[in-house]
Design a protein around this motif. Structure first.
Motif, PDB file in Angstrom:
ATOM      1  N   VAL A   5       0.859  -1.187   0.000  1.00 40.89           N
ATOM      2  CA  VAL A   5       0.000   0.000   0.000  1.00 40.89           C
ATOM      3  C   VAL A   5       0.893   1.234   0.000  1.00 40.89           C
ATOM      4  CG1 VAL A   5      -1.807   1.262   1.214  1.00 40.89           C
ATOM      5  CG2 VAL A   5      -1.790  -1.245   1.287  1.00 40.89           C
ATOM      6  N   LEU A   6       0.825   2.021  -1.051  1.00 39.54           N
ATOM      7  CA  LEU A   6       1.696   3.201  -1.137  1.00 39.54           C
ATOM      8  C   LEU A   6       1.383   4.197  -0.030  1.00 39.54           C
ATOM      9  CD1 LEU A   6       2.142   4.155  -4.909  1.00 39.54           C
ATOM     10  CD2 LEU A   6       3.139   2.283  -3.584  1.00 39.54           C
ATOM     11  N   GLN A   7       2.425   4.880   0.431  1.00 40.87           N
ATOM     12  CA  GLN A   7       2.251   5.935   1.423  1.00 40.87           C
ATOM     13  C   GLN A   7       2.973   7.185   0.942  1.00 40.87           C
ATOM     14  OE1 GLN A   7       4.100   5.359   5.307  1.00 40.87           O
ATOM     15  NE2 GLN A   7       2.429   6.454   6.304  1.00 40.87           N
ATOM     16  N   PHE A   8       2.189   8.195   0.619  1.00 40.29           N
ATOM     17  CA  PHE A   8       2.718   9.509   0.257  1.00 40.29           C
ATOM     18  C   PHE A   8       2.583  10.435   1.472  1.00 40.29           C
ATOM     19  CE2 PHE A   8       0.523   7.857  -3.558  1.00 40.29           C
ATOM     20  CZ  PHE A   8       1.568   7.817  -4.462  1.00 40.29           C
ATOM     21  N   VAL A  35       4.255   0.904   1.511  1.00 38.16           N
ATOM     22  CA  VAL A  35       5.382   1.172   0.615  1.00 38.16           C
ATOM     23  C   VAL A  35       5.616   2.679   0.589  1.00 38.16           C
ATOM     24  CG1 VAL A  35       6.202   1.040  -1.773  1.00 38.16           C
ATOM     25  CG2 VAL A  35       4.844  -0.847  -0.816  1.00 38.16           C
ATOM     26  N   TRP A  36       6.742   3.126   1.100  1.00 39.80           N
ATOM     27  CA  TRP A  36       7.070   4.551   1.165  1.00 39.80           C
ATOM     28  C   TRP A  36       7.200   5.112  -0.247  1.00 39.80           C
ATOM     29  CZ3 TRP A  36       6.474   8.353   4.234  1.00 39.80           C
ATOM     30  CH2 TRP A  36       7.307   9.483   4.233  1.00 39.80           C
ATOM     31  N   HIS A  37       6.770   6.342  -0.437  1.00 36.97           N
ATOM     32  CA  HIS A  37       6.686   6.900  -1.799  1.00 36.97           C
ATOM     33  C   HIS A  37       8.026   7.003  -2.514  1.00 36.97           C
ATOM     34  CE1 HIS A  37       7.949  11.179  -0.685  1.00 36.97           C
ATOM     35  NE2 HIS A  37       7.925  10.525   0.453  1.00 36.97           N
ATOM     36  N   GLU A  38       9.132   6.841  -1.766  1.00 44.40           N
ATOM     37  CA  GLU A  38      10.448   6.902  -2.426  1.00 44.40           C
ATOM     38  C   GLU A  38      10.987   5.514  -2.778  1.00 44.40           C
ATOM     39  OE1 GLU A  38      12.461   9.212   0.528  1.00 44.40           O
ATOM     40  OE2 GLU A  38      12.068  11.106  -0.503  1.00 44.40           O
ATOM     41  N   ILE A  65       0.844  15.754  -8.180  1.00 47.39           N
ATOM     42  CA  ILE A  65       2.232  15.706  -7.725  1.00 47.39           C
ATOM     43  C   ILE A  65       2.642  14.259  -7.443  1.00 47.39           C
ATOM     44  CG2 ILE A  65       3.861  16.516  -5.960  1.00 47.39           C
ATOM     45  CD1 ILE A  65       2.110  19.002  -5.632  1.00 47.39           C
ATOM     46  N   ALA A  66       1.727  13.489  -6.863  1.00 44.30           N
ATOM     47  CA  ALA A  66       2.047  12.108  -6.486  1.00 44.30           C
ATOM     48  C   ALA A  66       2.466  11.279  -7.698  1.00 44.30           C
ATOM     49  CB  ALA A  66       0.844  11.462  -5.797  1.00 44.30           C
ATOM     50  N   ARG A  67       1.964  11.597  -8.865  1.00 42.59           N
ATOM     51  CA  ARG A  67       2.300  10.781 -10.030  1.00 42.59           C
ATOM     52  C   ARG A  67       3.802  10.809 -10.307  1.00 42.59           C
ATOM     53  NH1 ARG A  67       1.971  13.372 -15.889  1.00 42.59           N
ATOM     54  NH2 ARG A  67       3.400  11.632 -16.095  1.00 42.59           N
ATOM     55  N   PHE A  68       4.478  11.840  -9.797  1.00 37.90           N
ATOM     56  CA  PHE A  68       5.923  11.942 -10.040  1.00 37.90           C
ATOM     57  C   PHE A  68       6.749  11.252  -8.955  1.00 37.90           C
ATOM     58  CE2 PHE A  68       4.266  15.695 -12.344  1.00 37.90           C
ATOM     59  CZ  PHE A  68       4.751  15.383 -13.603  1.00 37.90           C
ATOM     60  N   ALA A  69       6.097  10.653  -7.964  1.00 35.62           N
ATOM     61  CA  ALA A  69       6.836   9.973  -6.892  1.00 35.62           C
ATOM     62  C   ALA A  69       7.603   8.794  -7.476  1.00 35.62           C
ATOM     63  CB  ALA A  69       5.860   9.496  -5.820  1.00 35.62           C
ATOM     64  N   PRO A  70       8.827   8.539  -6.964  1.00 33.24           N
ATOM     65  CA  PRO A  70       9.613   7.401  -7.476  1.00 33.24           C
ATOM     66  C   PRO A  70       8.824   6.092  -7.453  1.00 33.24           C
ATOM     67  CG  PRO A  70      10.945   8.754  -6.006  1.00 33.24           C
ATOM     68  CD  PRO A  70       9.556   9.311  -5.960  1.00 33.24           C
ATOM     69  N   ALA A  71       8.027   5.880  -6.411  1.00 32.27           N
ATOM     70  CA  ALA A  71       7.282   4.619  -6.322  1.00 32.27           C
ATOM     71  C   ALA A  71       6.320   4.453  -7.501  1.00 32.27           C
ATOM     72  CB  ALA A  71       6.515   4.540  -5.002  1.00 32.27           C
ATOM     73  N   MET A  72       5.830   5.581  -8.034  1.00 29.68           N
ATOM     74  CA  MET A  72       4.849   5.469  -9.125  1.00 29.68           C
ATOM     75  C   MET A  72       5.470   4.931 -10.415  1.00 29.68           C
ATOM     76  SD  MET A  72       1.845   5.833  -8.160  1.00 29.68           S
ATOM     77  CE  MET A  72       1.110   5.786  -9.800  1.00 29.68           C
ATOM     78  N   GLU A  73       6.779   5.183 -10.611  1.00 25.42           N
ATOM     79  CA  GLU A  73       7.452   4.592 -11.785  1.00 25.42           C
ATOM     80  C   GLU A  73       7.450   3.084 -11.658  1.00 25.42           C
ATOM     81  OE1 GLU A  73      11.357   6.154 -12.718  1.00 25.42           O
ATOM     82  OE2 GLU A  73      10.693   8.153 -12.053  1.00 25.42           O
ATOM     83  N   ALA A  74       7.742   2.620 -10.439  1.00 25.01           N
ATOM     84  CA  ALA A  74       7.747   1.173 -10.195  1.00 25.01           C
ATOM     85  C   ALA A  74       6.342   0.595 -10.376  1.00 25.01           C
ATOM     86  CB  ALA A  74       8.275   0.890  -8.795  1.00 25.01           C
TER      87      ALA A  74
END
Lengths: 225, 727
Positions: A5-8, A35-38, A65-74
């Motif tokens: 579960v992502l956490q921003f 899952v930390w956003h980084e 803004i969240a769409r640019f978090a490193p986790a979102m690429e993954a």
């Protein structure tokens, strides 16, 4: 099933979503985790939840803004590999902003935040998230959001409908926000990515008034088994 | 005007300051004194009264004097809670005033090391036919929702009353409830000479300068829109990061003590930490992260910028603390240290710009005796809103649609009531909010109440009633009360009538809490709620937290076809101070005396019946009396009833109108099977069977009067508020 579960910064419903993952699969021993956003390493996870809340304060635009978090690429790679990704409320907005789902979520027609229990009607969808439901089945889950009005340009809307990508609609006379076609949730073309505004993670324990949300969380495991 | 007067200090107080310092204070020192010696910070008109309240009990973990109170709920966990006002800021700028009110009370609970899990609000406005009221309601409800929703903390309950005396001076009281591991809770007292002081959270700006003194501790008047710059601007995203940051710092045991920055900013937080610890403190304003570069030392010391916390940290752990703050993308800086000097020293780049003995600043303010005088007559006026000659049916519909009684769905649907996955009942569905606490294998119930109109009629009896009402609300969901918090909203205490209201009310609060065996674990006082039109209704808002063993045995308001309906308790209905008397423009002084032990026995009987599973449907009789309550229950359940109040007329020797619409403490309407209800009657508590649930009409007979309305009519009246707010 192991969910991440992502956490921003600004997430609100991430613990609720994690709780829902664990309630949905008590036998797995609670290995689902935040899952930390980084973080970019999603190995060992069988599914991802992008939870509700106000990531980055919803500044600029919900999810922008969240769409640019490193986790979102993954998460994009994870989705491309055909693995299940569930976006709830703010998570739905993030997935739309990321281009993983079609359409956009606009401010509610009434311009206010709304929070009430309501009914959703399952669509004719092959998505693993709907494998525990039959088309037309009604589930009771909470609606709560400020920017939940689903919008898509006419050609896109037509395509979504034609492809069976409408996962959920608000039940008759219950559309709380002015969404086009009463759409409450959509999937990607492959069906492995689902986004919806209402909150199945708040309908998993009897004391909350409904456990219908479990069906969504159990869907992917049902398919896998 | 002399500078000290402009800042709200009296000449005598200024003389005392000079005497304590042995010299004239400089501008920085004077600004600091003016805030900490304000009513808002020093409680100078209320402290003596508050000292009379009971504060001890076996479950108390933290009592008055800490950032919030806390009670033990078993299995190593505590529930922290407090209610606080943000009245004047909300009257001047409703959205931000209410939002920062929520933000402030959340930080009080966060500062104890607790995670907030619920917010409740107690709101008071003028009548809805005023455009100003509709503007305030819209802004306040929006602001509360904005902050709580964005923080991911459920707003689970509250109350809203509309009464003319709040027209210019609305009340916004917010209560926060949090959960903590008891051994991980932290106090505010500074300790350890040489320990460092770390400020973290938002940057410090020029917002909210003089909020506590100029805005909160003076009466409101016409030109107060000019005070908007004293209202702070809230940023819930910042606070959300701050919450998670605090939780992580405490879990890693990196802090010696923790304090939020609220009214009077750094001056109050640092001063109170030093005072509580018996230490001194040096603060270098040159090290404070600023929003605007050219701020004066006094501005930095009194700024009320939101979303900031202050911690005392051992020198070896400062690096780790700053790293956690960086992880949560929140500003942080080491700005000073704990000393053994007993002085609060303000430096700028190493140079001293102010120096005050901590005890003079924090505890040196003189405490005043009130000069109470009972008013000879009703001072609040009357308005007639009910048609003369209206029959019982018309009165019932009129009361159901009365703004203070009608459904507040318009407001609570703007609040996230379920985030956190603890909310058992939906807001509006029961007398008290119920939250699941799996950590302690039980649930808690929370209620907030305070009918200012009844307190205005009799400050002593009205406050007893408000306290009993909270306990009754908890009983209706099967919960046993554990502790009380309160917010005392009154007018100008320097005026004899208000002084009388305040002292009578606190006496009533003390008696009710003693009678119920409940400790007051914290509270807040908001005075000077007064405009040129006069004082507000005296409004003690009572917050109560209780526990219930089993969330499956938890009462509600829905009855079922064929249920028997009964009245339980020593209820002695009277129209004094009632909604009907208000509608007829007949309000006056006085309420019947309350027999606390009798009401307590009824409360315990109801609690036992609900928590044992014997009764599932119960609500206490309050605004609008029995007829209004059963009409509400019928409309909420979608089924009517056929009731006869004859036993009430006979047993309780009252008139038909009293029986239908009279109010007072100690009455519960129960519904269920006949055997269960009759079993309750055998325990020394009075119980009268009134009739049964059936059909689509609401029939209530009382002597020569009869309520005869359709369930659908009742529902339409009860749901009529939204149209009037949006008008």
């Amino acid at each position: 099933m192991n969910w991440g579960v992502l956490q921003f910064p600004g997430s609100c419903d991430e613990r609720d979503a994690l709780n829902a993952c664990r309630v949905a699969d008590r036998s797995s021993g609670g290995t689902s985790r935040l899952v930390w956003h980084e973080e970019t390493d999603l190995s060992g996870l069988d599914g991802i939840v992008v939870p509700g809340g106000f990531s980055y304060g919803d500044y600029l635009r919900a999810g922008a803004i969240a769409r640019f978090a490193p986790a979102m690429e993954a998460v994009a790679d994870f989705a491309a590999a055909g693995r299940p990704v569930l976006g709830i409320c703010n998570g739905f907005q993030v997935l739309c902003e990321s281009g993983l789902l079609p359409g956009a979520l606009l401010t509610n027609e009434g311009m206010r935040f709304i929070c009430r229990q309501g009914d959703l009607v399952a669509g004719e969808s092959d998505s693993p998230f709907l494998s525990e439901m039959s088309p037309g089945e009604v589930i009771s889950v909470p609606f709560k959001h400020q920017s939940g009005r689903f919008f898509a340009p006419p050609e896109m809307l037509e395509r979504i409908e034609a492809n069976g990508q409408v996962a959920f609609r608000y039940a008759e006379d219950q559309n709380p926000n002015g969404s086009l076609g009463d759409i409450a949730g959509v999937t990607n073309e492959a069906g492995n990515v689902l986004g919806l505004m209402p909150h199945p993670e708040h309908a998993v324990e009897a004391f909350a008034g409904s456990t219908d949300g479990l069906k969504i969380f159990r869907g992917p495991a049902g398919v896998a088994a | 005007m002399a500078p000290h007067r402009e800042l709200g200090l009296t000449d005598d107080e200024f003389e005392l300051i000079k005497q304590k310092m042995g010299r004239e204070p400089n501008a920085v020192e004077l600004a600091m004194f003016s805030l900490l010696w304000s009513e808002h910070c020093a409680y100078k008109h209320s402290k003596k009264l508050l000292a009379t309240l009971p504060t001890e009990g076996p479950r108390v973990v933290m009592g008055p004097g800490e950032n919030a109170g806390a009670v033990d709920i078993g299995n190593g966990h505590s529930i922290a809670f407090k209610v606080e006002s943000h009245n004047h800021p909300s009257a001047v700028e409703p959205f931000q005033g209410a939002a920062t009110g929520v933000g402030g009370i959340l930080r009080d609970v966060i500062a104890l090391g607790a995670r907030p899990i619920a917010i409740l609000d107690s709101l008071r406005f003028g009548e809805l036919d005023s455009e100003r009221t509709r503007y305030l309601v819209d802004g306040v409800v929006g602001g509360i929702g904005h902050y709580g929703n964005s923080m991911g903390i459920a707003t689970v309950g509250g109350e809203i009353y509309f009464e003319p005396p709040y027209e210019q001076n609305c009340l916004v009281n917010a209560m926060c409830v949090g959960i903590a591991r008891t051994d991980g809770m932290v106090r505010a007292a500074a300790s350890g000479t040489g320990n460092k002081v770390v400020l973290f959270g938002a940057k410090t700006g020029r917002d909210g300068i003089g909020g506590a003194s100029v805005l909160a501790s003076a009466e409101l008047d016409e030109g107060d829109s000019g005070k908007r710059p004293t209202v702070q601007i809230g940023d819930p995203f910042e606070e959300s990061k701050l919450l998670e940051c605090c939780q992580e710092l405490l879990a890693a045991d990196l802090l010696v003590s923790l304090q939020d920055l609220g009214a009077a900013g750094l001056t109050s937080s640092a001063g109170e930490m030093a005072s509580a610890g018996g230490t001194g403190m040096d603060i270098d304003v040159g090290l404070v992260p600023l929003r605007e570069a050219d701020m004066e030392p006094f501005e930095i010391m009194v700024s009320e910028s939101q979303e900031r916390m202050l911690a005392v940290v051992e020198p070896s752990k400062v690096g780790q603390v700053l790293a956690v703050c960086t992880k949560w993308q929140t500003d942080s800086a080491m700005i000073g240290e704990v000393t053994d000097s007993g002085d609060f020293r303000i430096l700028k780049g190493g140079e001293t710009v102010g120096q005050i003995a901590v005890d003079a600043l924090v505890d040196g303010c003189p405490l005043y005796d009130l000069e109470p005088e009972e008013p000879a007559e009703w001072i609040y006026g009357n308005r007639v809103t009910l048609r003369e000659g209206a029959d019982a049916s018309e009165i019932t519909l009129s009361l159901l649609s009365a703004s203070s009684i009608a459904s507040k769905r318009w407001a609570y649907e703007q609040y996230d009531t379920m985030v956190g996955s603890r909310t058992v009942h939906r807001a509006g569905a029961a007398d008290a909010a119920v939250l699941n606490i799996p950590e302690s294998d039980r649930a808690i119930a929370i209620s907030i109440d305070g009918n200012g109109r009844r307190v205005a009629c009799s400050p002593h009896e009205g406050t007893i009633e408000a306290t009993l009402e909270c306990a009754a609300n908890l009983a209706c969901v099967g919960a046993e009360p554990l502790g009380v918090t309160n917010c005392l909203n009154f007018g100008n205490p320097e005026k004899p009538t208000v002084a009388w209201q305040l002292s009578q009310s606190v006496a009533g609060l003390g008696e009710a809490c003693e009678g119920l065996g409940l400790p007051v674990v914290g509270g807040n006082v908001s005075l000077y709620n007064e405009t040129p039109q006069g004082p507000i209704y005296p409004t003690p808002v009572i917050g109560m937290v209780g526990e219930l063993p089993d969330i499956d045995c938890c009462g509600g308001e829905v009855w079922r076809d064929g249920d028997w309906v009964a009245l339980l308790g020593p209820f002695n209905p009277s129209l004094a101070g009632s909604e009907l008397e208000k509608a007829r423009g007949q309000l006056g002084n006085g309420l019947p005396p309350v027999a606390i032990p009798d009401v307590k026995a009824a409360i315990e009987s109801v609690r036992e019946a609900v928590s044992s599973g014997l009764i599932r449907t119960v609500s206490d009789v309050s605004d609008g009396g029995i007829a209004t309550l059963v009409a509400e229950m019928a409309s909420g359940s979608g089924i009517g009833c056929d009731l006869n109040l004859e036993p009430v007329l006979v047993q309780r020797e009252c008139s038909p109108e009293d029986a239908l619409f009279g109010e007072g403490p100690g009455g519960f309407i129960l519904a269920g099977d006949r055997q269960s209800i009759e079993r309750l009657g055998g325990e020394g508590v009075q119980i009268d069977l009134l009739g049964r649930v059936s059909g689509n009409e609401i029939w209530v007979n009382a002597g020569d009067q009869k309520v005869d309305i359709l369930v659908a009519e009742a529902r339409a009246a009860f749901d009529s508020l939204e149209a009037r707010i949006e008008a």
